[in-house]
Design a protein around this motif. Structure first.
Motif, PDB file in Angstrom:
ATOM      1  N   ILE A  31       2.128  -2.670   5.255  1.00 24.52           N
ATOM      2  CA  ILE A  31       2.590  -1.715   3.974  1.00 24.52           C
ATOM      3  C   ILE A  31       2.225  -1.380   2.987  1.00 24.52           C
ATOM      4  O   ILE A  31       1.162  -2.148   2.176  1.00 24.52           O
ATOM      5  CB  ILE A  31       3.960  -2.696   3.501  1.00 24.52           C
ATOM      6  N   LYS A  69      13.679  -1.095  -4.672  1.00 26.14           N
ATOM      7  CA  LYS A  69      12.674  -0.236  -3.785  1.00 26.14           C
ATOM      8  C   LYS A  69      13.067   0.106  -2.520  1.00 26.14           C
ATOM      9  O   LYS A  69      13.891  -0.500  -1.405  1.00 26.14           O
ATOM     10  CB  LYS A  69      11.731  -1.361  -2.809  1.00 26.14           C
ATOM     11  N   GLU A 104       4.213   4.366  -8.186  1.00 24.24           N
ATOM     12  CA  GLU A 104       5.584   3.666  -7.047  1.00 24.24           C
ATOM     13  C   GLU A 104       6.539   4.434  -7.124  1.00 24.24           C
ATOM     14  O   GLU A 104       7.490   4.371  -6.963  1.00 24.24           O
ATOM     15  CB  GLU A 104       5.813   2.391  -8.499  1.00 24.24           C
ATOM     16  N   GLU A 133       5.100  -0.059  -1.501  1.00 21.18           N
ATOM     17  CA  GLU A 133       6.226  -0.539  -2.107  1.00 21.18           C
ATOM     18  C   GLU A 133       6.932   1.096  -3.154  1.00 21.18           C
ATOM     19  O   GLU A 133       6.177   1.128  -3.788  1.00 21.18           O
ATOM     20  CB  GLU A 133       6.512  -1.890  -2.924  1.00 21.18           C
ATOM     21  N   PRO A 192       9.175  -5.464   6.684  1.00 20.94           N
ATOM     22  CA  PRO A 192       8.404  -5.436   6.154  1.00 20.94           C
ATOM     23  C   PRO A 192       7.289  -6.323   6.232  1.00 20.94           C
ATOM     24  O   PRO A 192       7.267  -7.726   5.875  1.00 20.94           O
ATOM     25  CB  PRO A 192       8.953  -4.826   4.360  1.00 20.94           C
ATOM     26  N   LYS A 217       9.484   2.679  -5.433  1.00 21.97           N
ATOM     27  CA  LYS A 217      10.473   2.641  -6.385  1.00 21.97           C
ATOM     28  C   LYS A 217      11.274   3.704  -6.988  1.00 21.97           C
ATOM     29  O   LYS A 217      12.213   3.280  -7.285  1.00 21.97           O
ATOM     30  CB  LYS A 217      10.477   1.269  -7.653  1.00 21.97           C
ATOM     31  N   ARG A 246      14.179  -1.763   7.794  1.00 22.40           N
ATOM     32  CA  ARG A 246      13.925  -3.106   8.362  1.00 22.40           C
ATOM     33  C   ARG A 246      15.440  -2.457   9.297  1.00 22.40           C
ATOM     34  O   ARG A 246      15.712  -3.543   9.496  1.00 22.40           O
ATOM     35  CB  ARG A 246      15.083  -3.476   6.879  1.00 22.40           C
ATOM     36  N   ARG A 270      13.218   2.267   2.741  1.00 25.26           N
ATOM     37  CA  ARG A 270      12.400   0.764   2.634  1.00 25.26           C
ATOM     38  C   ARG A 270      14.006   0.292   4.160  1.00 25.26           C
ATOM     39  O   ARG A 270      14.048  -0.878   4.899  1.00 25.26           O
ATOM     40  CB  ARG A 270      12.667  -0.286   1.935  1.00 25.26           C
ATOM     41  N   CYS A 279       8.647   2.425   1.303  1.00 28.35           N
ATOM     42  CA  CYS A 279       7.812   1.786   1.425  1.00 28.35           C
ATOM     43  C   CYS A 279       6.569   3.215   1.957  1.00 28.35           C
ATOM     44  O   CYS A 279       6.709   4.059   2.662  1.00 28.35           O
ATOM     45  CB  CYS A 279       7.774   1.469   2.781  1.00 28.35           C
ATOM     46  N   PRO A 285       3.503  -7.354   4.811  1.00 31.35           N
ATOM     47  CA  PRO A 285       2.395  -6.496   3.632  1.00 31.35           C
ATOM     48  C   PRO A 285       0.870  -6.428   4.831  1.00 31.35           C
ATOM     49  O   PRO A 285       0.171  -5.593   4.504  1.00 31.35           O
ATOM     50  CB  PRO A 285       1.850  -7.551   3.027  1.00 31.35           C
TER      51      PRO A 285
END
Lengths: 60, 396
Positions: free
Chosen positions: B65, B92, B191, B68, B60, B70, B55, B51, B95, B62
């Motif tokens: 993506i 998070k 996730e 997400e 990001p 974890k 960036r 992630r 992705c 939606p």
């Protein structure tokens, strides 16, 4: 030479990258053989789906 | 479309798109050519990215993506699963992208910045003058385009560089040959990315499950080209796994692909020429991840090209500042370390993998990174240190 099974080929380009002679090309989404294939078989070995086969002269 | 630009970019994946956007944002005239009629398709990717890495380039959205992430887990050949958690709760860490939309968005941004875009346009070879690359021959409306710099981002095939005299051929041992289904109706942790290792499951590679929804995921595999052959190809291994693990799942897409994990050529620049991304062979050799490295080298190449154009020096020597910068960057150093890590990884037996993964049921990581993970493994298996001497320095 290389025999390309077009019903199996997924035009991913793996063979193009490993060809020592740069004799394969993806024209848009169609694999084509150019001049210079040495029948080394690296492309056929690396193909993820088994779409390529080396064939020697007279075997076409 | 004109017949002359400051920068010509060959290839419309993330590396080419970020290069074109960066150069155009710096006021250069830019043209990006993509041989396919549509950007981003067919996809040849497992679509995962960190992630924070993402960036650095784009917030990001939606729209592109798919999931997400974890946590991650590593599954031993005997089925034991080791879950890797980020210590920071709710973090998070990654992705899974929808590359078809993501790639198009990056190219749209390049166009917004002022770059011309030509799809269904193949660069068939370089235009050379005095031994320097000064543009490319194209299919399509304009047969030839002149450029001060050609940034080559033509992906795993990397044909353009070879036509310019840079040998980017990937040896079978340095090619991960891959196959992937987009599967739906499967029981997964939505996730969690799952990496399964083992010589009978994925020789010298791994099998991945990258979620793209509650019951949908990219299920794919990469094996070394050296281990591939009739009856034991990437697709054979993948089909065997899917039959036993997801017998009721439905495949709604199949893709194949090659991930170059060899070392980059000695130089990724020449007179008037710069290579970025997969074309430059800067994929992470341990993870196989290439999206971030492509965007990173794409941006850096465009920045150096813009400086060189401003100074009127487009020699290979001037452009080599790009080569030097990426090799000295954190990305370049991480590549150098991970070649060694890969060499270690591919020598391991299934028994060794099992023992390593049994040494912990769960690992909480301060930072989600390969060095951090290795450090944790070493803490649990002090005997590893003897093996790891070669890159201990890199980890400290």
């Amino acid at each position: 030479m290389i025999r390309i099974d077009r019903t199996t080929c997924c035009y991913c380009g793996t063979c193009v990258a490993v060809c020592p002679q740069a004799a394969l090309e993806l024209v848009d989404a169609c694999l084509e053989e150019q001049e210079g294939c040495s029948a080394c078989g690296t492309c056929a070995k690396c193909c993820p789906v088994g779409a390529l086969e080396v064939c020697h002269e007279g075997q076409v | 479309m004109k017949d002359r630009y400051d920068v010509l970019v060959v290839g419309g994946g993330p590396g080419g798109a970020v290069a074109a956007e960066t150069a155009a944002a710096r006021g250069l005239s830019v043209c990006l050519v993509e041989k396919r009629p549509a950007i981003g398709t067919p996809v040849r990717c497992a679509e995962g990215i960190g992630r924070e890495a993402l960036r650095e380039f784009i917030d990001p959205d939606p729209a592109w993506i798919a999931a997400e992430i974890k946590e991650a887990s590593v599954v031993a050949p005997d089925g034991t699963e080791l879950v890797l958690n980020a210590k920071l709760a709710g973090n998070k860490v990654g992705c899974v992208l929808e590359r078809k939309i993501f790639d198009r968005e990056l190219v749209r941004r390049a166009a917004d910045a002022g770059a011309d875009i030509a799809v269904k346009t193949t660069a068939t070879g370089p235009v050379m003058a005095d031994g320097a690359v000064r543009g490319a021959h194209l299919t399509g409306a304009v047969p030839q385009v002149g450029a001060d710099v050609v940034i080559v981002a033509d992906g795993v095939e990397s044909r353009f560089a070879r036509m310019c005299g840079i040998d980017t051929t990937v040896p079978a041992s340095g090619m991960m040959t891959c196959a992937q289904y987009l599967m739906t109706g499967i029981d997964i942790a939505p996730e969690r990315t799952v990496f399964t290792v083992g010589n009978t499951i994925a020789p010298q590679g791994y099998l991945w499950i990258f979620p793209k929804g509650e019951r949908t995921a990219n299920v794919g595999i990469g094996i070394s080209g050296q281990k591939s052959g009739p009856g034991h190809r990437a697709k054979d291994y993948l089909d065997r796994y899917v039959r036993s693990h997801f017998p009721d799942g439905r495949s709604i897409e199949f893709i194949a692909g090659g991930v170059p994990v060899c070392r980059p050529p000695p130089s990724t620049t020449a007179d008037g020429l710069m290579l970025v991304g997969d074309a430059a062979r800067v994929v992470d050799p341990f993870t196989g991840g290439g999206i971030y490295n492509a965007m990173f080298t794409g941006r850096l190449a465009a920045e150096v090209a813009s400086d060189c154009i401003a100074h009127g020096d487009l020699s290979g020597k001037a452009l080599a500042a790009y080569d030097k910068k990426w090799r000295e960057s954190e990305m370049g150093r991480s590549l150098a370390r991970n070649y060694k890590l890969r060499e270690y990884f591919i020598r391991q037996t299934d028994d060794r993998f099992n023992r390593l993964i049994h040494s912990a049921a769960k690992i909480d990581l301060d930072e989600f990174s390969v060095p951090e993970l290795i450090r944790e493994f070493v803490v649990r298996n002090p005997a590893l240190l003897a093996d790891l001497t070669a890159f201990r320095a890199a980890l400290s």
